[in-house]
Design a protein around this motif. Sequence first.
Motif, PDB file in Angstrom:
ATOM      1  N   ALA A 159     -28.539 -22.037  -6.752  1.00  0.00           N
ATOM      2  CA  ALA A 159     -29.034 -20.726  -7.185  1.00  0.00           C
ATOM      3  C   ALA A 159     -28.934 -19.766  -6.007  1.00  0.00           C
ATOM      4  O   ALA A 159     -28.939 -20.183  -4.841  1.00  0.00           O
ATOM      5  CB  ALA A 159     -30.478 -20.815  -7.674  1.00  0.00           C
ATOM      6  N   VAL A 161     -28.561 -18.808 -11.400  1.00  0.00           N
ATOM      7  CA  VAL A 161     -28.896 -20.234 -11.308  1.00  0.00           C
ATOM      8  C   VAL A 161     -27.748 -20.984 -11.979  1.00  0.00           C
ATOM      9  O   VAL A 161     -27.330 -20.619 -13.089  1.00  0.00           O
ATOM     10  CB  VAL A 161     -30.235 -20.553 -12.011  1.00  0.00           C
ATOM     11  N   ARG A 205     -30.522 -24.573 -15.102  1.00  0.00           N
ATOM     12  CA  ARG A 205     -31.296 -23.521 -15.773  1.00  0.00           C
ATOM     13  C   ARG A 205     -32.455 -24.094 -16.581  1.00  0.00           C
ATOM     14  O   ARG A 205     -32.516 -25.274 -16.873  1.00  0.00           O
ATOM     15  CB  ARG A 205     -30.372 -22.693 -16.672  1.00  0.00           C
ATOM     16  N   GLY A 265     -35.066 -19.725 -11.453  1.00  0.00           N
ATOM     17  CA  GLY A 265     -34.822 -18.281 -11.398  1.00  0.00           C
ATOM     18  C   GLY A 265     -36.115 -17.511 -11.192  1.00  0.00           C
ATOM     19  O   GLY A 265     -36.172 -16.570 -10.390  1.00  0.00           O
TER      20      GLY A 265
END
Length: 157
Positions: free
Chosen positions: A55, A73, A78, A83
């Motif tokens: 990320a 990311v 994810r 994030g």
Amino acid sequence: MTEQPFILPIGCILRRACAQDIWAIRKLVLSAKLDPTQVRWSQFWVMECEGGVIACGQLRSFAGAQELGSLVVASAWRNRGLGSFLVKHLIQEATEPLYLECLGSGLATFYTRFGFVPIAWQELPQSLKWKFGVSQLASKLLPMISVTLMQYQGFGE
């Protein structure tokens, strides 16, 4: 209900980017179909896990303002809060009023959770008007592109 503090997965670290991260950052930025022309590794923070950059996000400085940008990311990582963790960190690192632009309403909703609010182009500091003006013009010429300008409301608290 209070928000639980997020802890990075075991073996993951958040750190300032170094010159060796430039290709990993560019790969992430391109994978998200973001503008790679404004990638300056020295402005980035990266999240590293299992030996790779998973990320990234940058704080770009302008006269009297900063932009939170290029937040990505990796797809395999994810939906784990990474994030959000990175956004919160970049907000804490900001030293000037903080702005961002995002494509689509989904991203605007995401950033609203952290204290960003939509603003009009006219409300931007002069130092950001040209940069964000390009995307505003594109959204006028191509109405299917939704661009939201946002400002962080909690700066200085």
